[in-house]
Design a protein around this motif. Structure first.
Motif, PDB file in Angstrom:
ATOM      1  N   GLY A 179       1.005  -1.039  -0.063  1.00 50.15           N
ATOM      2  CA  GLY A 179      -0.089   0.061   0.142  1.00 50.15           C
ATOM      3  C   GLY A 179       0.908   1.312   0.053  1.00 50.15           C
ATOM      4  O   GLY A 179       2.132   1.175   0.297  1.00 50.15           O
ATOM      5  N   GLN A 180       0.198   2.261  -0.451  1.00 48.88           N
ATOM      6  CA  GLN A 180       0.837   3.553  -0.187  1.00 48.88           C
ATOM      7  C   GLN A 180       0.121   4.631   0.405  1.00 48.88           C
ATOM      8  O   GLN A 180      -1.143   4.665   0.162  1.00 48.88           O
ATOM      9  CB  GLN A 180       1.045   3.969  -1.722  1.00 48.88           C
ATOM     10  N   GLY A 181       0.592   5.338   1.526  1.00 49.21           N
ATOM     11  CA  GLY A 181      -0.217   6.451   2.136  1.00 49.21           C
ATOM     12  C   GLY A 181       0.571   7.767   1.618  1.00 49.21           C
ATOM     13  O   GLY A 181       1.335   7.648   0.668  1.00 49.21           O
ATOM     14  N   SER A 182       0.016   8.733   2.267  1.00 49.51           N
ATOM     15  CA  SER A 182       0.568  10.121   1.743  1.00 49.51           C
ATOM     16  C   SER A 182       1.948  10.338   2.267  1.00 49.51           C
ATOM     17  O   SER A 182       2.464  11.103   1.698  1.00 49.51           O
ATOM     18  CB  SER A 182      -0.433  11.246   2.242  1.00 49.51           C
ATOM     19  N   GLY A 184       4.350   7.507   2.954  1.00 48.13           N
ATOM     20  CA  GLY A 184       5.266   6.634   2.725  1.00 48.13           C
ATOM     21  C   GLY A 184       4.301   5.459   2.181  1.00 48.13           C
ATOM     22  O   GLY A 184       3.278   5.158   2.036  1.00 48.13           O
ATOM     23  N   VAL A 186       3.723   1.148   2.289  1.00 52.34           N
ATOM     24  CA  VAL A 186       3.840  -0.043   3.281  1.00 52.34           C
ATOM     25  C   VAL A 186       3.950  -1.332   2.599  1.00 52.34           C
ATOM     26  O   VAL A 186       3.648  -1.497   1.432  1.00 52.34           O
ATOM     27  CB  VAL A 186       2.037  -0.155   4.004  1.00 52.34           C
ATOM     28  N   ALA A 199       2.915  -5.638   8.627  1.00 47.20           N
ATOM     29  CA  ALA A 199       2.818  -4.486   7.794  1.00 47.20           C
ATOM     30  C   ALA A 199       3.804  -3.512   8.166  1.00 47.20           C
ATOM     31  O   ALA A 199       3.669  -2.923   9.288  1.00 47.20           O
ATOM     32  CB  ALA A 199       1.513  -4.032   7.563  1.00 47.20           C
ATOM     33  N   LYS A 201       5.319   0.252   7.512  1.00 48.65           N
ATOM     34  CA  LYS A 201       5.273   1.544   7.151  1.00 48.65           C
ATOM     35  C   LYS A 201       6.402   2.265   6.929  1.00 48.65           C
ATOM     36  O   LYS A 201       7.056   2.318   8.036  1.00 48.65           O
ATOM     37  CB  LYS A 201       4.115   2.142   8.003  1.00 48.65           C
ATOM     38  N   VAL A 253      -5.969  -1.471  14.760  1.00 53.57           N
ATOM     39  CA  VAL A 253      -4.728  -2.157  14.401  1.00 53.57           C
ATOM     40  C   VAL A 253      -3.729  -2.006  15.346  1.00 53.57           C
ATOM     41  O   VAL A 253      -3.362  -0.611  15.885  1.00 53.57           O
ATOM     42  CB  VAL A 253      -4.182  -1.592  12.976  1.00 53.57           C
ATOM     43  N   PHE A 271       3.215  -2.642  11.901  1.00 62.91           N
ATOM     44  CA  PHE A 271       1.727  -2.792  12.440  1.00 62.91           C
ATOM     45  C   PHE A 271       1.581  -4.562  12.278  1.00 62.91           C
ATOM     46  O   PHE A 271       2.303  -5.137  11.394  1.00 62.91           O
ATOM     47  CB  PHE A 271       1.011  -2.141  11.444  1.00 62.91           C
ATOM     48  N   GLU A 272       0.413  -4.876  12.946  1.00 62.54           N
ATOM     49  CA  GLU A 272      -0.140  -6.350  12.880  1.00 62.54           C
ATOM     50  C   GLU A 272      -0.453  -6.217  11.340  1.00 62.54           C
ATOM     51  O   GLU A 272      -1.021  -5.174  10.796  1.00 62.54           O
ATOM     52  CB  GLU A 272      -1.103  -6.705  13.647  1.00 62.54           C
ATOM     53  N   VAL A 274      -2.928  -6.949   8.524  1.00 59.14           N
ATOM     54  CA  VAL A 274      -4.176  -7.265   8.254  1.00 59.14           C
ATOM     55  C   VAL A 274      -4.712  -7.764   6.971  1.00 59.14           C
ATOM     56  O   VAL A 274      -4.512  -6.798   6.078  1.00 59.14           O
ATOM     57  CB  VAL A 274      -5.195  -6.016   8.798  1.00 59.14           C
ATOM     58  N   ASN A 321     -10.150   3.333   5.806  1.00 56.57           N
ATOM     59  CA  ASN A 321      -9.368   3.051   7.044  1.00 56.57           C
ATOM     60  C   ASN A 321      -9.838   2.087   8.103  1.00 56.57           C
ATOM     61  O   ASN A 321      -9.538   2.044   9.065  1.00 56.57           O
ATOM     62  CB  ASN A 321      -9.208   4.560   7.906  1.00 56.57           C
ATOM     63  N   LEU A 323      -9.776  -1.809   8.259  1.00 63.02           N
ATOM     64  CA  LEU A 323      -8.962  -3.024   7.635  1.00 63.02           C
ATOM     65  C   LEU A 323      -9.687  -4.157   7.983  1.00 63.02           C
ATOM     66  O   LEU A 323     -10.336  -4.196   9.268  1.00 63.02           O
ATOM     67  CB  LEU A 323      -7.655  -3.027   7.979  1.00 63.02           C
ATOM     68  N   ASP A 334      -4.952   4.097  10.547  1.00 67.99           N
ATOM     69  CA  ASP A 334      -4.577   5.395  10.186  1.00 67.99           C
ATOM     70  C   ASP A 334      -4.951   6.575  11.273  1.00 67.99           C
ATOM     71  O   ASP A 334      -6.078   7.137  11.086  1.00 67.99           O
ATOM     72  CB  ASP A 334      -5.042   5.467   8.758  1.00 67.99           C
TER      73      ASP A 334
HETATM   74  N1  LIG Z   1      -1.611  -3.248   9.015  1.00 69.97           N
HETATM   75  C1  LIG Z   1      -1.875  -3.211   7.488  1.00 69.97           C
HETATM   76  N2  LIG Z   1      -2.092  -4.661   7.162  1.00 69.97           N
HETATM   77  C2  LIG Z   1      -2.401  -4.493   5.943  1.00 69.97           C
HETATM   78  N3  LIG Z   1      -2.320  -3.568   5.187  1.00 69.97           N
HETATM   79  C3  LIG Z   1      -2.230  -2.287   5.509  1.00 69.97           C
HETATM   80  C4  LIG Z   1      -1.952  -2.137   6.955  1.00 69.97           C
HETATM   81  N4  LIG Z   1      -1.554  -0.682   7.144  1.00 69.97           N
HETATM   82  C5  LIG Z   1      -1.709  -0.219   5.781  1.00 69.97           C
HETATM   83  N5  LIG Z   1      -2.152  -1.041   5.031  1.00 69.97           N
HETATM   84  C6  LIG Z   1      -2.324  -0.879   3.465  1.00 69.97           C
HETATM   85  O1  LIG Z   1      -1.516   0.137   3.258  1.00 69.97           O
HETATM   86  C7  LIG Z   1      -2.077   1.279   2.530  1.00 69.97           C
HETATM   87  C8  LIG Z   1      -1.343   2.844   3.061  1.00 69.97           C
HETATM   88  O2  LIG Z   1      -1.718   2.840   4.223  1.00 69.97           O
HETATM   89  P1  LIG Z   1      -1.047   3.939   5.169  1.00 69.97           P
HETATM   90  O3  LIG Z   1      -1.816   3.942   6.542  1.00 69.97           O
HETATM   91  O4  LIG Z   1       0.036   4.423   4.702  1.00 69.97           O
HETATM   92  O5  LIG Z   1      -1.857   5.301   4.492  1.00 69.97           O
HETATM   93  P2  LIG Z   1      -3.450   5.566   3.990  1.00 69.97           P
HETATM   94  O6  LIG Z   1      -4.181   5.374   5.122  1.00 69.97           O
HETATM   95  O7  LIG Z   1      -4.175   4.825   3.062  1.00 69.97           O
HETATM   96  O8  LIG Z   1      -3.302   7.122   3.726  1.00 69.97           O
HETATM   97  P3  LIG Z   1      -2.858   8.329   4.339  1.00 69.97           P
HETATM   98  O9  LIG Z   1      -1.611   7.991   5.056  1.00 69.97           O
HETATM   99  O10 LIG Z   1      -2.734   9.277   3.313  1.00 69.97           O
HETATM  100  O11 LIG Z   1      -4.270   8.663   5.270  1.00 69.97           O
HETATM  101  C9  LIG Z   1      -3.484   1.235   3.135  1.00 69.97           C
HETATM  102  O12 LIG Z   1      -4.540   1.876   2.156  1.00 69.97           O
HETATM  103  C10 LIG Z   1      -3.605  -0.409   3.284  1.00 69.97           C
HETATM  104  O13 LIG Z   1      -4.150  -0.796   2.184  1.00 69.97           O
END
Ligand SMILES: Nc1ncnc2c1ncn2[C@@H]1O[C@H](COP(=O)(O)OP(=O)(O)OP(=O)(O)O)[C@@H](O)[C@H]1O
Length: 604
Positions: A179-182, A184, A186, A199, A201, A253, A271-272, A274, A321, A323, A334
């Motif tokens: 995954g990608q968040g704003s 970084g 994952v 997972a 990050k 989470v 993170f655990e 999911v 947000n 999972l 998140d």
């Molecule tokens: N613990 C986890 N287990 C499985 N997948 C995860 C986990 N945490 C994050 N992800 C995956 O990684 C993606 C990015 O997560 P992250 O929390 O970095 O950003 P986001 O919530 O999508 O966006 P932002 O940080 O911009 O609010 C998520 O959309 C999810 O699909």
């Protein structure tokens, strides 16, 4: 023992070993030649982004992971079950084999998480007995991991090993990107110690600061200080960590560890894992049926109740947000814009979170007016529930201003299809009341007829669901504080007594009170709306011994300068319910070091 008895036994042993060694070799060759589509995608992505965290050789990881875990023996059953349920979209044979070894690990993690909980429940009775008497062998007990009840580990030495197959950070082997968040990316990571998936990050500390520098607002004119959080976005991450560290609940989470080496440009949050990621991608033609939504909603409600109980508002509740674990358990994730509060509620200003999920009261231009964090979370939960069963959010517009207008003014409409029960509609409408004062509160939602199936499925009590976590002095020192103004404290205290979000002064004004409107708000259409009492007048009222709010209102001096007061100087809730402590008197108390102004500093 006679030689004739031992001989056949030895023969069967050696044939067993031969057979298994051959299978393991076959597996190794097979896995080495395997590359998942995900992997190649990520390899190209990694090379495109020129990230130093290139995708490791996942095939090798999976191979060794599987064998080290002792999964080789389960391999057949795993293949069988997955292959038999595969369809046209199933991966091809090579893809499937590499997918399977990950999936086996995933299944093991879910099982162990589940078992963990079972084990914890039964541990009291089982402690002194042999593990087998609880149907769990010592060996399996050892594999029961991650222990999600453990406190978050903070690791400041990160040993990074890179070989041609993978990158390893301490015990974590990096695998594919998930995954990608704003802030970084994952990645999936395999923990060699407990043989589970996590997972990870990955946050680039330098990029965070650099990107921030590019978008930093121009220096303010009237010598107004830039809010402290805006000076360093790493503080946002630190706040997220400080909050997550405290949380241990099946529907949140779990942040298992933070790897933050001062000599490393990256910060890693472990993170655990999911497995099934987000609950629902929006918009969708295939929303959830009411029964599924009911289950997920109740999980989310439990998680949110726990959060609020721990004095944290999430501020970004939305389906992506939430999972979903393999055991169909919802986990709130998140916490990037979450806030910790003291007293009975968070007093928020400004906007944070996702526009379509923001409450009307949060969309005000006046940044000096506070709104309830809990009520904002309830609104977002209402939008989320609507989206789960309808497949889209109720208010949509490509222009943000137009969207804000709709959120503030438009009624919530339900489409003809899918058909939604009247009870569910009524619950959603109760959570989406424009006026936070009339919005359902969490304890009311828990008792709602749709949520409890007319009392047949009551929700667990707050006591059963929540346990107050202890917070160390150091955590308090380092955590971000919310510093509301005194007037807001008074307002919220009154709300606490009444157990409603509503403005307790509204009726007074309607009855001809002398309070002036402090703002012209386009968001609050209610003509009876009265803003909170200004701080100076509240202090004045306090000093002059005016105890009741009506009297205080009459002393309001609109021209008085507002005063900011640290909330820690006032205790609103004691052991035996609510009570007043002496309110601080002017001059204003200068903020302590480490105090960061308020949640309103979070950039939108
Ligand atoms: N613990 C986890 N287990 C499985 N997948 C995860 C986990 N945490 C994050 N992800 C995956 O990684 C993606 C990015 O997560 P992250 O929390 O970095 O950003 P986001 O919530 O999508 O966006 P932002 O940080 O911009 O609010 C998520 O959309 C999810 O699909």
């Amino acid at each position: 023992m006679a030689m004739s008895t031992i001989q056949p036994f030895l023969t069967s042993c050696s044939s067993f070993i031969r057979k298994n060694r051959k299978r393991m070799e076959q597996l190794q060759q097979h896995s080495a030649a395997t590359t998942t589509p995900n992997q190649s995608h990520n390899q190209s992505l990694s090379s495109k982004t020129n990230s130093p965290l290139q995708l490791p050789g996942t095939a090798a990881n999976e191979k060794t992971g599987g064998l080290e875990n002792g999964f080789a023996n389960d391999f057949d059953s795993g293949t069988g079950s997955i292959a038999s349920t595969s369809n046209a979209n199933s991966p091809g044979p090579t893809e499937r084999s590499s997918f399977l070894s990950v999936s086996q690990m995933v299944r093991q993690q879910s099982d162990t998480t589940h078992n963990n909980r079972r084990l914890m429940r039964s541990s009291a009775v089982c402690d002194d007995r042999p593990a087998t008497s609880c149907n769990i062998t010592r060996e399996k007990l050892h594999m029961l991991s991650p222990n999600l009840q453990r406190p978050t580990k903070l690791v400041t030495v990160v040993d990074k090993q890179t070989n041609e197959e993978y990158i390893k950070l301490n015990q974590y082997r990096m695998m594919e990107e998930i995954g990608q968040g704003s802030y970084g990316i994952v990645k999936l990571a395999y923990n060699e110690h407990d043989k589970n998936l996590y997972a990870l990050k990955v946050l680039d500390k330098i990029k965070l600061v650099k990107n921030f520098a590019c978008f930093r607002p121009p220096p303010s004119r009237k010598n107004k200080p830039v809010p402290s959080v805006l000076k360093n976005p790493l503080q946002l991450v630190q706040r997220e960590i400080a909050i997550l560290k405290k949380l241990t609940h099946p529907n949140i989470v779990k942040l298992v560890a933070v790897l933050d080496d001062p000599n490393d440009n990256y910060l890693y949050m472990v993170f655990e894992y999911v497995e099934r990621r987000s609950l629902l991608e929006l918009p969708t033609e295939n929303p959830l049926d009411e029964e599924t939504a009911w289950k997920y909603f109740r999980d989310t409600l439990m998680g949110l109740e726990y959060l609020h109980f721990q004095k944290i508002v999430h501020r970004d509740i939305k389906p992506s947000n939430l999972l979903l674990s393999e055991t169909e358990q919802v986990k709130i994730a998140d916490f990037g814009v979450s806030c910790e509060f003291e007293g009975i509620d968070a007093f928020l200003t400004g906007t944070a979170g996702t526009p379509a999920f923001m409450a009307p009261e949060a969309l005000t231009e006046d940044s000096s007016v506070f709104y309830s964090g809990r009520a904002q979370d309830i609104w977002s939960l209402g939008i989320t529930l609507y989206a789960l069963v309808v497949g889209n959010v109720p208010f949509r517009d490509e222009y943000i201003i137009a969207l804000h207008k709709k959120i503030k003014n438009d009624p919530v409409l339900f489409p003809e299809m899918p058909k939604i029960s009247e009870q569910l509609k009524s619950l959603i409408l109760g959570m989406l009341k424009k006026d936070p004062g009339h919005r359902l509160m969490l304890h009311e939602i828990k008792q709602n007829e749709w949520v409890t199936k007319f009392g047949l499925a009551p929700m667990p009590s707050e006591e059963a669901n929540c346990q107050l976590v202890t917070v160390t002095e150091e955590e308090i020192e380092n955590s971000v504080r919310v510093i509301p103004r005194l007037d807001t404290l008074i307002l919220v205290k009154a709300m606490g007594h009444r157990k409603r979000f509503g403005n307790p002064f509204r009726n007074r004004e309607a009855a001809g009170g002398s309070v002036r409107m402090r703002r012209k708000s386009s968001s609050v259409k209610d003509p009876t709306y009265v803003p909170p009492l200004s701080t100076a007048s509240a202090v004045q009222a306090q000093n002059s011994g005016l105890e009741n709010t009506e009297e205080r209102l009459k002393t309001d001096r609109p021209d008085a300068k507002p005063l900011e007061v640290g909330i820690e100087t006032i205790s609103l809730r004691g052991k035996n319910g609510y009570h007043d402590k002496p309110l601080p008197t002017p001059p204003p108390i200068p903020p302590r070091r480490n105090q960061i102004a308020s949640c309103s500093d979070v950039p939108p």
